[in-house]
Design an enzyme around this catalytic site. Sequence first.
Site, PDB file in Angstrom:
ATOM      1  N   LYS A 291       0.881  -1.170   0.000  1.00 14.07           N
ATOM      2  CA  LYS A 291       0.000   0.000   0.000  1.00 14.07           C
ATOM      3  C   LYS A 291       0.913   1.213   0.000  1.00 14.07           C
ATOM      4  CE  LYS A 291      -3.885   2.182   2.355  1.00 14.07           C
ATOM      5  NZ  LYS A 291      -3.679   3.291   1.454  1.00 14.07           N
ATOM      6  N   ARG A 296      -3.923   8.270  -5.088  1.00 19.50           N
ATOM      7  CA  ARG A 296      -4.543   7.382  -6.068  1.00 19.50           C
ATOM      8  C   ARG A 296      -4.901   8.181  -7.313  1.00 19.50           C
ATOM      9  NH1 ARG A 296      -8.311   2.940  -5.165  1.00 19.50           N
ATOM     10  NH2 ARG A 296      -8.502   1.840  -7.145  1.00 19.50           N
ATOM     11  N   LYS A 470      -7.480  -3.287   2.915  1.00 25.41           N
ATOM     12  CA  LYS A 470      -6.208  -2.610   3.194  1.00 25.41           C
ATOM     13  C   LYS A 470      -5.817  -2.924   4.639  1.00 25.41           C
ATOM     14  CE  LYS A 470      -8.638   1.772   3.906  1.00 25.41           C
ATOM     15  NZ  LYS A 470      -8.899   3.054   3.282  1.00 25.41           N
TER      16      LYS A 470
END
Lengths: 623, 346
Positions: A291, A296, A470
């Site tokens: 991650k 993003r 996540k």
Amino acid sequence: MNDFAHLLDRLAYEPRRNAKLRLLQDYFAKAPDPERGYALAAMTGNLTFREAKPAMIRGLVEARVDPVLFALSHNYVGDLAETTALIWPAPTNGDAGGQGGSPLLKGEGQGEVGAASGGVTHLTPALSFQERETVASPGTEEPASKRPPPSLGHNNPPPHIPTLADVVETLATIRKADLPGHIAGWLDALDETGRWALLKLITGSLRVGVSARLAKTAVGALGGHEADAVEEVWHGMVPPYRDLFAWVEGRGERPTTRNPAPFRPPMLSHPIDEAGDFDKLDPAAFSGEWKWDGIRVQLSGGRDEAGTQVARVYSRTGEDITHAFPDLAEAITFDGTLDGELLILRDARVQSFNVLQQRLNRKAVTGKLLEEFPAHVRAYDLLTAEGEDLRALPFDARRARLETFVGALDHARIDLSPVVPFTTWDDLAEARADPAAVGAGEDADAIEGVMLKRRDSPYLPGRPKGPWWKWKREPHLVDAVMMYAQRGHGKRSSFYSDYTFGVWREREDGSPELVPVGKAYHGFTDAELQKLDRYVRNHTTKRFGPVREVAYGPDEGLVLEIAFEGVQRSTRHKSGVALRFPRVHRIRWDKPAAEADGIAALETILARGEREIAPGATLGDPA
Amino acid sequence: MTFSASDLLTLTREGLYCPLGGFHVDPTWPVPRALITHGHADHARAGHGHVLATGQTLRIMAVRYGEDFCRSRQEATLGEAIRIGDVTVRFAPAGHVLGSAQIAIEARGVRVVVSGDYKRAPDPTCLPFEVVPCDVFITEATFGLPVFRMPDTGDEVQKLLDSVALFPERAHIVGAYALGKAQRVMALLRKAGYDRPIYLHGAMEKLTELYKREGVPLGETPKVIPTERAKLHGAIVLCPPSAIQDVWSRKFPDPVASFASGWMRVRARARQKGAELPLCISDHSDWPDLCRTIRDTGAGEVWVTHGQEDALVHWCGTQGIKAKPLHLLGYGDDGEAEPAAEEAAA
């Protein structure tokens, strides 16, 4: 404007998505063109006009209201548009009209107002504009809320209440110098709700709990279309969207505008619950990835009808940010849509989020900025390629296509986010704890955890529960002492909800002192906020406007256990360090302030994280 | 040294104190001798020795705390001078809730008025505010910011009635403080022609009965029977604000969460409360009325007890009126709020 303002007002108080949807649908069904089209544009962030600057709004109010009172009010309400809407003096004609007037004016105009006549005296209302000179008599007793009729001989006809189209079309063409006068006229004509909606709109801060997606869903529902169907024709259409409404209502053809580089709503993940979720999940069904601690983005490319390559960089919410990243746009030489993380790479090494932020915060994109902060995308999904929609394929198949795609692209600014191999959850836990040891190498500082993606899951827009998880790394913790508290904004306005906290350090003479290292404003429940707010009010030692200093020292003070993601150098804090993403982890009502942590705890973490390459340093030199 | 208002009234840990008369006004801790302006829990506490207040306030305290809320009590008649030690006190209506009064305290030619909480807007459930000229006016500032301009209460109640007409299948749960606000909302509903029963949460029953005994007509106000909640389609139900977030309110048919409070003027506050139908009805003076009242009293000096004191003190300055905040702790920090526990007990 009134119907639209009324809709926004209702939406603002409506917590339920479905009820919001009904309100929107109802509005779109009833409002005429072009009014509803501009409303849709306003809610989807597609209106472009000369925005009114907050400073200008403030100037308009301060010409009518004592600036000190306005500042105090703004501070309390926590929102410029709402404060202005509430405080804006009614354009009375000199009659007090009960509630209509308010004693707001500074200095002049505060002459005799018959203070001696007992309980029936009304004050001179807030005089505004030209009436200031013409009013001579004190107010008369009138039923509250009844606007006085325009008095005879007064040159002040009831103002025209603007439509949304009036506002949008006027703002699109107006000269800058004429803007304040127009806005003041509109504010005079509208009521409190109307003023609030107008100000939200023209300052570009219309956030009423409706996503662009929800607005499009409501439009689609007018004709039984899904939101995605609206999304497909969306890019390339312009307000007030007459063709769009004609199509969904069955009065016109489907708009044919083809956008060669459209935005595709992204797939989002849920945080995993370590205690409950792993037991139910099969490690073999999942693929692991780092991650990344970046932003993003979606890179979308294709050729338009003339055969010209179109390149777009979109944020996670579909905002077109291509203009801010010309270096990335250059890399979009392909026909397809990549999903990935925007990072800054120097010397092939991922830089920390601190560095990325320095690029994000700049308004002007200069050559120097591009050179010092080279943007890079680490790709982890491929949504379309060469006109083919891959989103229905399982993750594994998309991953294979992605690897081929990025390999063939062979561009320095775009690479693959590597797979993190694991067999058991324990393997993954180890990787998460120490990414450097499992292949992340020097990039480990820019990793904030791991992602789990179900191998058989299609790419589903939104945040479906189950396919993507996540698992962020453990935050750092420090016990700090509350030093100052500030009133919050928005939902928490008037609560003391932002806390500046400090840790111990030795003075030159060896005595201990607290130095501020950060500010936290979340991490607690509403019930805890109420307790904290009460604590602040009852332990205030000094007041500085919206800020209160609370009692702290070796013998008194409240210890907050702060969770944070990292430490950075700070010139703003006396301590020289500042925490990243600090939030209240626990409130240590039980812990004496003297037992809070010292600065050394933070300096150790800082020393560990300070390995990034500074801009301007000679890269790649053996050192 | 000339005798001044700060000799007449001083600040102690318990609140305002008159040394010449040996009494406190609205003390926040038990004291030997207390003068009470009105029955809200932050002003009227149990456990004092001797209490002087209006008859209605004494009866409210007795309902809330039991007949033994103090050792001895004395009823103050509105307008009548009462001698205590070297001072004269006089109670005058404050227009806040039933029985609410301002207290004028006078000695050696100096008159201070402690107004307690007050409002100027019309209220069918209590006597209207009366201006008492004075040297020092002690005021609250709950809504002491110019953004607080309260709308007409008739329009606000109409919002509620419109919503009931629009959603006849949903119960409308209105959060309102158990003393004063609730009864005012009932009276306003009756005034607007609403003649159906108004349902009450148990915490409101006793005080509402007291209002009726004191001669305030409120019509039919049955208590909600827990097992009947699901059947109350289209009903208006009054409850303490805290009960709206309770499981209690979820048993009603698709309830609409409404609040009757001056705080509803500010969106953020309304949303904090989870209001879906905010009704801006206040039992405190709004900004224009605070300013108007200060000028009406002709006071040369203003002391601000609690609320948004900064703005009001500043405004007084612009008017050439001396003003200072008292920073009194313990009075409804957040204004109209009474502690939820008190309401549940009432």
